[in-house]
Design an enzyme around this catalytic site. Sequence first.
Site, PDB file in Angstrom:
ATOM      1  N   LYS A 187      23.891   4.265  12.032  1.00 42.87           N
ATOM      2  CA  LYS A 187      22.753   4.512  12.928  1.00 42.87           C
ATOM      3  C   LYS A 187      22.864   3.808  14.284  1.00 42.87           C
ATOM      4  CE  LYS A 187      19.271   6.543  10.178  1.00 42.87           C
ATOM      5  NZ  LYS A 187      19.691   6.430   8.765  1.00 42.87           N
ATOM      6  N   GLU A 208      10.936   6.375  16.329  1.00 44.13           N
ATOM      7  CA  GLU A 208      10.247   6.556  15.053  1.00 44.13           C
ATOM      8  C   GLU A 208      11.166   6.034  13.968  1.00 44.13           C
ATOM      9  OE1 GLU A 208      12.328   8.824  16.162  1.00 44.13           O
ATOM     10  OE2 GLU A 208      13.453   9.150  14.309  1.00 44.13           O
ATOM     11  N   SER A 242      28.363   6.286   4.733  1.00 44.86           N
ATOM     12  CA  SER A 242      27.522   6.126   5.924  1.00 44.86           C
ATOM     13  C   SER A 242      26.817   4.783   6.041  1.00 44.86           C
ATOM     14  CB  SER A 242      26.491   7.264   5.981  1.00 44.86           C
ATOM     15  OG  SER A 242      25.752   7.330   4.775  1.00 44.86           O
TER      16      SER A 242
HETATM   17  C1  LIG Z   1      19.579   7.366   7.798  1.00 40.70           C
HETATM   18  C2  LIG Z   1      20.763   7.418   6.906  1.00 40.70           C
HETATM   19  C3  LIG Z   1      21.317   8.638   6.464  1.00 40.70           C
HETATM   20  C4  LIG Z   1      20.693   9.967   6.748  1.00 40.70           C
HETATM   21  O1  LIG Z   1      20.627  10.327   8.079  1.00 40.70           O
HETATM   22  P1  LIG Z   1      21.655  11.370   8.724  1.00 40.70           P
HETATM   23  O2  LIG Z   1      21.074  11.633  10.059  1.00 40.70           O
HETATM   24  O3  LIG Z   1      21.653  12.581   7.836  1.00 40.70           O
HETATM   25  O4  LIG Z   1      22.972  10.722   8.760  1.00 40.70           O
HETATM   26  C5  LIG Z   1      22.479   8.601   5.709  1.00 40.70           C
HETATM   27  N1  LIG Z   1      23.055   7.430   5.356  1.00 40.70           N
HETATM   28  C6  LIG Z   1      22.546   6.243   5.751  1.00 40.70           C
HETATM   29  C7  LIG Z   1      23.225   4.993   5.329  1.00 40.70           C
HETATM   30  C8  LIG Z   1      21.382   6.187   6.525  1.00 40.70           C
HETATM   31  O5  LIG Z   1      20.877   4.997   6.894  1.00 40.70           O
END
Ligand SMILES: *Cc1c(COP(=O)(O)O)cnc(C)c1O
Length: 404
Positions: free
Chosen positions: A91, A113, A380
Amino acid sequence: MEATEARTSLGAFGEYGGQYVPETVMAALAELKDAYWRFRDDAEFSREMDDLRERFVGRPTPLFRAPSMSAELGCRVYLKREDLCHTGSHKLNNALGQVLLAKRMGKERIIAETGAGQHGVATATACALLDLPCQVYMGAEDVRRQALNVYRMELLGTEVIPVESGSRTLKDAINEAFRDWVTNVATTHYVIGSVVGPHPYPTLVRDLQSVVGREVIEQSRELEGRLPDVIIACVGGGSNAIGIFHPFIEHKETQLIGVEAGGRGMDTMAHAAPLGAGAPGVLHGARTYVMQDEHGQIVETHSVSAGLDYPAVGPEHSWLRDSGRATYVAADDDEALEAFGYLSRTEGIIPALESAHAIAYARKLCPGLDEDAIVVINNSGRGDKDVVEVARLSGRDLIAQGGA
Ligand SMILES: *Cc1c(COP(=O)(O)O)cnc(C)c1O
């Protein structure tokens, strides 16, 4: 008239995307687009961004060959380690870029947000670094559930504003942030947290997250001498997925697979899989796949992972789905929880519950692939934020035990 032209000529992904917003927001979007187009090609802006990515975010993140998973699943499994980014997920790639852009645009104030709080923390972090005041809108229900992230944002000098309207969750917080932005656009930039919203946001956020896919191209060539056969990423709003997919779109030999939240099962309505079970509609200023009932009303979604619990998806994914360039599947709550434990035990990496959806699908797919197949999973984020909830679901209350 103007709005119609805007929809067709600006940032539509086929029939998806566009600017489905009141007239009052159009000027703000036009200003943002002009500024972004200008800075996108600005050498000094790029240099400053690259420097912050390296020294503050911790990029490039490793492409890690997962030894046990590879042996067990019978192919060459790699994890793209976005869990090692500062603040624990992909993020910050977006938040930092947008706050830097806002600063260059001469904005004096940042708003954002947040749902579970991850994007709020990333934005608060970028604002602390770049010295801009920040206010984050958060549904009152989420403020209660995510007390730890609320306190983190406060530590970072951000003010968290609870939103009491609607279901008091993410989509209400987005509505409130747009309202603020329209009123204060001369001084304020609104940092959206995923590849959603009206044009140019889906393009802007995608470009900032594409560093992930660009690194994978370079790293895969270096480690394997070629590009991956398959890339797998979880899809909430879709930013980590589009970030790793986008540089591969022209490389047709690489298969792209997005994994949505199957929740309690795709045969129930308790999931968050608009690409798998929704229909085209309009939410938050863009035309895209949306979870809706037969009257077109947005329905309540469910996922064990808060970051995937959103009733729509970035418009570029809708376009990739319809064109067939990417495919979208789902992993349910139980599969994600199992994958959460599996990666922790086998590789010594506790993944975010969101990322665990991608791990879960890889475990199903890989045994059917050639043993030379290269599979890259976008990890992610890290799962520290989810430990209390996962323990609670397995019957252990860590807060009562004083462990959180
Ligand atoms: C916020 C988040 C997501 C989902 O958001 P995307 O915009 O779909 O990437 C996925 N993995 C993690 C670790 C997150 O914090």
